[in-house]
Design a protein around this motif. Structure first.
Motif, PDB file in Angstrom:
ATOM      1  N   THR A 151      73.215  62.394  26.414  1.00  0.00           N
ATOM      2  CA  THR A 151      73.899  63.680  26.533  1.00  0.00           C
ATOM      3  C   THR A 151      75.196  63.664  25.736  1.00  0.00           C
ATOM      4  OG1 THR A 151      72.963  63.964  28.741  1.00  0.00           O
ATOM      5  CG2 THR A 151      74.871  65.337  28.197  1.00  0.00           C
ATOM      6  N   ASN A 152      75.913  62.578  25.814  1.00  0.00           N
ATOM      7  CA  ASN A 152      77.260  62.542  25.222  1.00  0.00           C
ATOM      8  C   ASN A 152      77.361  61.834  23.875  1.00  0.00           C
ATOM      9  OD1 ASN A 152      79.136  63.921  27.221  1.00  0.00           O
ATOM     10  ND2 ASN A 152      77.886  62.612  28.532  1.00  0.00           N
ATOM     11  N   ARG A 153      76.386  61.024  23.519  1.00  0.00           N
ATOM     12  CA  ARG A 153      76.187  60.574  22.130  1.00  0.00           C
ATOM     13  C   ARG A 153      77.415  59.976  21.445  1.00  0.00           C
ATOM     14  NH1 ARG A 153      71.497  64.410  19.632  1.00  0.00           N
ATOM     15  NH2 ARG A 153      70.064  63.979  21.336  1.00  0.00           N
ATOM     16  N   PHE A 154      77.944  58.897  22.013  1.00  0.00           N
ATOM     17  CA  PHE A 154      79.086  58.264  21.341  1.00  0.00           C
ATOM     18  C   PHE A 154      78.808  56.815  20.941  1.00  0.00           C
ATOM     19  CE2 PHE A 154      79.919  58.674  25.946  1.00  0.00           C
ATOM     20  CZ  PHE A 154      79.871  57.343  26.319  1.00  0.00           C
ATOM     21  N   VAL A 155      77.581  56.342  21.182  1.00  0.00           N
ATOM     22  CA  VAL A 155      77.181  55.020  20.669  1.00  0.00           C
ATOM     23  C   VAL A 155      75.994  55.236  19.736  1.00  0.00           C
ATOM     24  CG1 VAL A 155      76.307  52.727  21.234  1.00  0.00           C
ATOM     25  CG2 VAL A 155      77.945  53.832  22.767  1.00  0.00           C
ATOM     26  N   LYS A 302      54.023  45.939  39.034  1.00  0.00           N
ATOM     27  CA  LYS A 302      54.778  46.950  39.800  1.00  0.00           C
ATOM     28  C   LYS A 302      56.151  47.152  39.160  1.00  0.00           C
ATOM     29  CE  LYS A 302      56.523  47.783  44.482  1.00  0.00           C
ATOM     30  NZ  LYS A 302      56.635  47.204  45.829  1.00  0.00           N
ATOM     31  N   GLU A 303      56.477  48.407  38.889  1.00  0.00           N
ATOM     32  CA  GLU A 303      57.717  48.711  38.189  1.00  0.00           C
ATOM     33  C   GLU A 303      58.932  48.537  39.088  1.00  0.00           C
ATOM     34  OE1 GLU A 303      57.001  52.100  35.483  1.00  0.00           O
ATOM     35  OE2 GLU A 303      59.111  52.581  35.827  1.00  0.00           O
ATOM     36  N   VAL A 304      59.976  47.911  38.556  1.00  0.00           N
ATOM     37  CA  VAL A 304      61.246  47.805  39.280  1.00  0.00           C
ATOM     38  C   VAL A 304      61.962  49.141  39.110  1.00  0.00           C
ATOM     39  CG1 VAL A 304      63.490  46.651  39.369  1.00  0.00           C
ATOM     40  CG2 VAL A 304      61.414  45.318  38.894  1.00  0.00           C
ATOM     41  N   PRO A 305      62.277  49.819  40.226  1.00  0.00           N
ATOM     42  CA  PRO A 305      62.906  51.144  40.091  1.00  0.00           C
ATOM     43  C   PRO A 305      64.311  51.056  39.489  1.00  0.00           C
ATOM     44  CG  PRO A 305      62.189  50.715  42.364  1.00  0.00           C
ATOM     45  CD  PRO A 305      62.088  49.423  41.625  1.00  0.00           C
ATOM     46  N   TRP A 306      64.706  52.110  38.823  1.00  0.00           N
ATOM     47  CA  TRP A 306      66.082  52.243  38.333  1.00  0.00           C
ATOM     48  C   TRP A 306      66.811  53.228  39.231  1.00  0.00           C
ATOM     49  CZ3 TRP A 306      68.314  51.338  33.052  1.00  0.00           C
ATOM     50  CH2 TRP A 306      67.624  50.317  32.377  1.00  0.00           C
ATOM     51  N   VAL A 307      68.113  52.980  39.384  1.00  0.00           N
ATOM     52  CA  VAL A 307      68.933  53.894  40.184  1.00  0.00           C
ATOM     53  C   VAL A 307      70.146  54.333  39.368  1.00  0.00           C
ATOM     54  CG1 VAL A 307      68.283  53.047  42.472  1.00  0.00           C
ATOM     55  CG2 VAL A 307      70.148  51.925  41.233  1.00  0.00           C
ATOM     56  N   ASP A 308      70.689  55.494  39.732  1.00  0.00           N
ATOM     57  CA  ASP A 308      71.922  55.930  39.073  1.00  0.00           C
ATOM     58  C   ASP A 308      73.126  55.532  39.925  1.00  0.00           C
ATOM     59  OD1 ASP A 308      72.208  57.823  41.085  1.00  0.00           O
ATOM     60  OD2 ASP A 308      71.516  59.510  39.842  1.00  0.00           O
ATOM     61  N   ALA A 309      74.312  55.945  39.509  1.00  0.00           N
ATOM     62  CA  ALA A 309      75.539  55.531  40.204  1.00  0.00           C
ATOM     63  C   ALA A 309      75.584  56.044  41.638  1.00  0.00           C
ATOM     64  CB  ALA A 309      76.760  56.020  39.434  1.00  0.00           C
ATOM     65  N   ASN A 310      74.840  57.140  41.938  1.00  0.00           N
ATOM     66  CA  ASN A 310      74.794  57.669  43.305  1.00  0.00           C
ATOM     67  C   ASN A 310      73.734  56.972  44.153  1.00  0.00           C
ATOM     68  OD1 ASN A 310      76.725  59.633  42.606  1.00  0.00           O
ATOM     69  ND2 ASN A 310      75.140  60.993  41.791  1.00  0.00           N
ATOM     70  N   GLY A 311      73.017  56.035  43.569  1.00  0.00           N
ATOM     71  CA  GLY A 311      71.965  55.339  44.301  1.00  0.00           C
ATOM     72  C   GLY A 311      70.634  56.069  44.267  1.00  0.00           C
ATOM     73  N   LYS A 312      70.583  57.183  43.549  1.00  0.00           N
ATOM     74  CA  LYS A 312      69.337  57.963  43.478  1.00  0.00           C
ATOM     75  C   LYS A 312      68.318  57.226  42.602  1.00  0.00           C
ATOM     76  CE  LYS A 312      67.561  62.102  41.369  1.00  0.00           C
ATOM     77  NZ  LYS A 312      67.824  62.934  40.218  1.00  0.00           N
ATOM     78  N   CYS A 324      74.619  60.977  35.750  1.00  0.00           N
ATOM     79  CA  CYS A 324      74.097  61.472  37.023  1.00  0.00           C
ATOM     80  C   CYS A 324      74.968  62.616  37.538  1.00  0.00           C
ATOM     81  CB  CYS A 324      74.017  60.336  38.039  1.00  0.00           C
ATOM     82  SG  CYS A 324      75.612  59.704  38.566  1.00  0.00           S
ATOM     83  N   ALA A 325      74.547  63.203  38.631  1.00  0.00           N
ATOM     84  CA  ALA A 325      75.304  64.305  39.227  1.00  0.00           C
ATOM     85  C   ALA A 325      76.734  63.843  39.494  1.00  0.00           C
ATOM     86  CB  ALA A 325      74.628  64.733  40.533  1.00  0.00           C
ATOM     87  N   GLY A 326      77.688  64.635  39.045  1.00  0.00           N
ATOM     88  CA  GLY A 326      79.093  64.309  39.274  1.00  0.00           C
ATOM     89  C   GLY A 326      79.726  63.494  38.158  1.00  0.00           C
ATOM     90  N   GLN A 327      78.919  63.002  37.216  1.00  0.00           N
ATOM     91  CA  GLN A 327      79.457  62.225  36.088  1.00  0.00           C
ATOM     92  C   GLN A 327      79.497  63.101  34.849  1.00  0.00           C
ATOM     93  OE1 GLN A 327      76.707  58.940  35.612  1.00  0.00           O
ATOM     94  NE2 GLN A 327      78.210  57.454  36.336  1.00  0.00           N
ATOM     95  N   LEU A 344      84.082  51.288  37.473  1.00  0.00           N
ATOM     96  CA  LEU A 344      84.334  52.443  38.323  1.00  0.00           C
ATOM     97  C   LEU A 344      83.044  53.245  38.446  1.00  0.00           C
ATOM     98  CD1 LEU A 344      87.739  53.635  36.809  1.00  0.00           C
ATOM     99  CD2 LEU A 344      87.402  52.479  38.996  1.00  0.00           C
ATOM    100  N   PRO A 345      82.754  53.768  39.652  1.00  0.00           N
ATOM    101  CA  PRO A 345      81.485  54.490  39.835  1.00  0.00           C
ATOM    102  C   PRO A 345      81.334  55.675  38.886  1.00  0.00           C
ATOM    103  CG  PRO A 345      82.807  54.459  41.877  1.00  0.00           C
ATOM    104  CD  PRO A 345      83.547  53.642  40.873  1.00  0.00           C
ATOM    105  N   GLN A 346      82.457  56.305  38.506  1.00  0.00           N
ATOM    106  CA  GLN A 346      82.294  57.491  37.658  1.00  0.00           C
ATOM    107  C   GLN A 346      81.789  57.161  36.259  1.00  0.00           C
ATOM    108  OE1 GLN A 346      85.336  56.577  38.928  1.00  0.00           O
ATOM    109  NE2 GLN A 346      87.025  57.416  37.729  1.00  0.00           N
ATOM    110  N   TYR A 347      81.845  55.876  35.890  1.00  0.00           N
ATOM    111  CA  TYR A 347      81.343  55.505  34.560  1.00  0.00           C
ATOM    112  C   TYR A 347      80.121  54.587  34.630  1.00  0.00           C
ATOM    113  CZ  TYR A 347      85.991  57.223  33.409  1.00  0.00           C
ATOM    114  OH  TYR A 347      87.109  57.986  33.313  1.00  0.00           O
TER     115      TYR A 347
END
Lengths: 675, 98
Positions: A151-155, A302-312, A324-327, A344-347
């Protein structure tokens, strides 16, 4: 070494021990890796006469000489969703404030500008063959490819396998005098005194043994960070370091001996890249950096699930590359490092579930685990096992070509991981004492100002050696900037006379291993011994008593063992002198650990005698400098660099105005027309 | 004691001892790899036109420019130490390694 006929082979190069050659230049660049090469370019484009001293061969030397896949933190690129200010501040905050503000901002504000120059030199930065047309990570207009946060494309994803040879060509075009296979041994200072202006350097040729003296109006140090401090395997030396093993902290050692200030030297962390039991970097299945966002599966598929910073839990590969939502945006992801940075969770970026180990022990997953390249969407698979593995340093040949020659097929095969057993990222579990000083993340280095100049007038820094910076685009952007600042500094000055006594003493020191007794320890034994002292007295468990013992035993090695280490040829002489420098680096680290009387999560720093984590009064930079035989300690406020934009903008404008030499594209066009 | 010219008193070799391997039939001894090696582990062969000698095998960083920059395909290849060989599993069956 015996030849096939069983006879000893004579040294293949002309021996020139004791011979002395002298040179003058406006700007001397020490270390011709990514930072040094760009520094020389930045200085030469101002019209300065530049010399580069490089211990290996500039064409491929340095931590990034074999290639690069990610061009990090290019917030100035036209597709970026974040500003340089936003990104630099986020990177600093994510390190609890302990990341170098000057060079991090320079990187965020000019990485793209620097990459465009790389393109003008002939480096590929765009998907010109339209191989990835329609991919989520491609900008259709510019044909640029991005990594991590789509989304933010800086790398940016880049084809960096030949960037270093192209830089070497550019140095040739600009008339820079590059002296390869020359190891710098000391900085020369005004009046031969510690803490004064840097006026030149001494060096030794690592094939002939000739002594070299360079007089310079300004000097840029670009020698990366010391390896081999805590871990050293005499027979798996090359495997035990993430950066080249010959990166022995010589820049740190010579600047410290000259009286320059250093900071954050107390930070170190566990790192399996420093373990002889590691696998080739990015050579086993993983999900970070070069391999982000690869799917990991267990032995039953069996696939290992991925989670975002909110644990979703994320349901698609595509979601692994979105905030994720809020970031607003995220920084990297994948759950990297065996000793994760708190961050930090926001990043915090998406990652495989962090409790994988517990769930495996509970029977939810069956080891071993694999990176399921074959199960990835085609564009992502082609990006990982293509641009990324095909261009990153130390993966193009060691992983991509070597594995495929053994039959590895990314469309059918799953590469084993050796690390997810502990629920961590790509790295295998390591012991607390298997530490590295600076293989991952921002680490300690030379204190600089907005000119990237150290506390010694005329001494500048580029790349890894700058406190609290890291990675390829950081080395490039900071080098390019430091080179220009050094050239502008040199314009105002004349040469300073060298101090004969300082040169003579150094020459004596440099050649002393040639006349050491025959039955002393060799350089490897000394390196292993200093690493053992660091493991035992300056590791995860430390207090005033252990640190005092570290100092005692390091001094003992310096005084009683180092002088007994003999060199039989110029190559060995280089290795012995490297270990002398490593011992200085060890003492710098011990002094800094002693000076910080508080523990810190962000610095991975624990003092048993000061157990409180991050007390507010210690939220600052601890600064050390050598003062004769002692150490002077001072500190700086946490964001002492002040406002980014106002400090950077005027200097950047000066640099642009000073770059009067023809840029590479115009020169290339003219050369093509002429032929 | 009977003389045996094929047996010598030698020290242990450094391990891993073969970080790169040359194909003597292809390598023409141009020494390009000697020029670019980051760790300076190779030296030119005293016999011109022959593959370079690996003087310091245990100092290899396994980075690859010696292979990448070699002008003759197949003349030099990287050779990971046995304990570094990564394994993989094929989806339709079988386990393999480097």
């Amino acid at each position: 070494m015996f030849s096939n006929s069983g006879r000893l082979i004579p040294w293949p190069y002309r021996i020139a021990y004791g011979s002395e050659r002298a040179y003058d230049c406006d700007v001397l660049v020490i270390g011709g890796g990514i930072g040094g090469a760009w520094a020389a370019i930045g200085a030469a484009r101002c019209g300065a006469r530049v010399i580069v001293l490089e211990k290996a061969a500039t064409e491929r030397s340095g931590a990034g000489g074999a290639g690069v896949d990610h061009w990090q933190w290019a917030a100035d690129n036209p597709c970026s969703g974040v500003t340089p200010e936003e990104l630099a501040q986020a990177l600093i905050d994510n390190h609890g404030g302990y990341r170098g503000g000057h060079s991090t901002y320079i990187q965020c504000a000019s990485a793209w500008e620097t990459l465009l120059e790389m393109e003008a030199m002939g480096g590929k930065i765009r998907d010109t063959a339209d191989e990835f047309r329609g991919a989520e990570f491609r900008d259709e207009k510019t044909r640029l490819l991005f990594a991590y946060d789509y989304t933010n494309r800086f790398v940016l994803r880049v084809w960096g396998h030949n960037y270093k040879p192209l830089l070497r060509e550019e140095l040739r075009r600009l008339g820079v005098r590059v002296m390869d296979r020359v190891a710098v041994t000391s900085l020369l200072t005004e009046g031969g005194k510690q803490g004064t202006r840097a006026v030149g350097a001494t060096a030794v040729h690592v094939r002939t043994g000739a002594f070299i003296v360079v007089r310079a109006k300004a000097t840029v140090l670009a020698t990366s960070r010391p390896q081999r401090i805590w871990t050293f395997s005499s027979e798996l030396r090359g495997i035990s370091t993430f950066r080249p093993p010959s990166v022995s902290g010589s820049g740190y050692a010579i600047a410290y001996r000259a009286g320059a200030e250093f900071t954050m030297m107390e930070k170190s962390m566990r790192s399996p890249f420093g373990s002889p039991y590691a696998y080739p970097p990015y050579g086993s299945g993983n999900a970070i950096n070069t391999w982000y966002p690869c799917t990991i599966v267990d032995a039953n598929g069996k696939e290992v699930p991925w989670v975002d910073a909110n644990g979703k839990v994320l349901s698609s590969v595509a979601e692994r590359c979105r905030p994720c939502a809020g970031q607003k945006f995220f920084i990297m992801g994948g759950g990297s490092s065996s000793q994760p940075h708190p961050g930090l969770p926001q990043y915090l970026g998406p990652r495989p579930i962090p409790d994988l180990e517990a769930r495996m022990l509970a029977g939810d997953f069956t080891p071993p685990f694999y990176a399921d390249l074959a199960g990835m969407p085609e564009m992502e698979r082609k990006a990982i096992w293509g641009i990324m593995v095909g261009n990153e340093g130390k993966t193009r040949i060691p992983v991509m070509r070597t594995y495929m020659a053994s039959g590895f097929d990314p469309g059918r095969d799953m590469l084993q991981t050796y690390d997810f057993l502990r629920g961590h990222g790509m790295r295998e579990p390591v012991l607390p004492q298997e530490r590295t000083f600076g293989e991952q993340g921002a680490c300690g280095g030379m204190l600089v100002d907005w000119d990237l100049m150290s506390s010694l007038p005329g001494l500048f820094a580029a790349g890894d050696l700058i406190f609290g910076g890291q990675d390829h685009s950081h080395a490039a952007a900071s080098g390019r900037y430091a080179g220009a600042r050094a050239a502008l500094f040199a314009r105002e000055l004349s040469f300073s006379e060298l101090n004969d006594g300082q040169v003579r003493d150094e020459k004596h020191r440099v050649y002393s291993p040639l006349s050491a007794p025959e039955h002393g320890p060799d350089w490897k034994e000394l390196n292993a011994a200093s690493a053992r002292v660091m493991q035992n007295y300056c590791s995860e468990v430390k207090n005033a008593q252990t640190l005092a013992l570290a100092e005692t035993w390091l001094r003992d090695l310096e005084a009683n063992e180092a002088p007994r280490v003999r060199a039989e040829n110029p190559h060995e002489l280089m290795r012995v002198l490297e270990v002398h420098d490593l011992l200085t680096c060890c003492r710098m680290i011990v002094a800094a650990c002693e000076a910080r009387k508080a523990s810190s999560t962000h610095l991975h720093f624990k003092r048993l005698d000061y157990p409180e984590m991050d007390p507010p009064e210690w939220h600052k930079w601890v600064v050390i400098r050598s003062d004769g035989d002692g150490v002077q300690v001072s500190d700086r406020p946490i964001a002492f660099w002040g406002d980014f934009e106002s400090h950077y903008r005027s200097r950047h404008a000066q640099n642009l105005a000073a770059w009067t030499q023809e840029p590479p594209t115009a020169a290339r066009r003219r050369a093509t027309a002429a032929t | 004691m009977q003389d045996n010219p094929r047996v010598y008193a030698t020290p242990n070799r450094p391990t891993p001892g073969n970080p790169v391997r040359f194909d003597p039939a292809r390598c023409d001894g141009c020494n390009r790899c000697v020029t670019v090696c980051l760790e300076d582990i190779l030296i030119p062969n005293p016999e011109k036109g022959r593959p370079p000698l690996v003087l310091h095998p245990e100092e290899c960083w396994y980075c690859g420019p010696c292979v990448d920059d070699c002008p003759i395909p197949g003349a030099i290849r990287l050779n990971h130490p046995l304990q570094q060989r990564v394994r993989w599993k094929r989806k339709d069956g079988g386990h393999f390694r480097v």
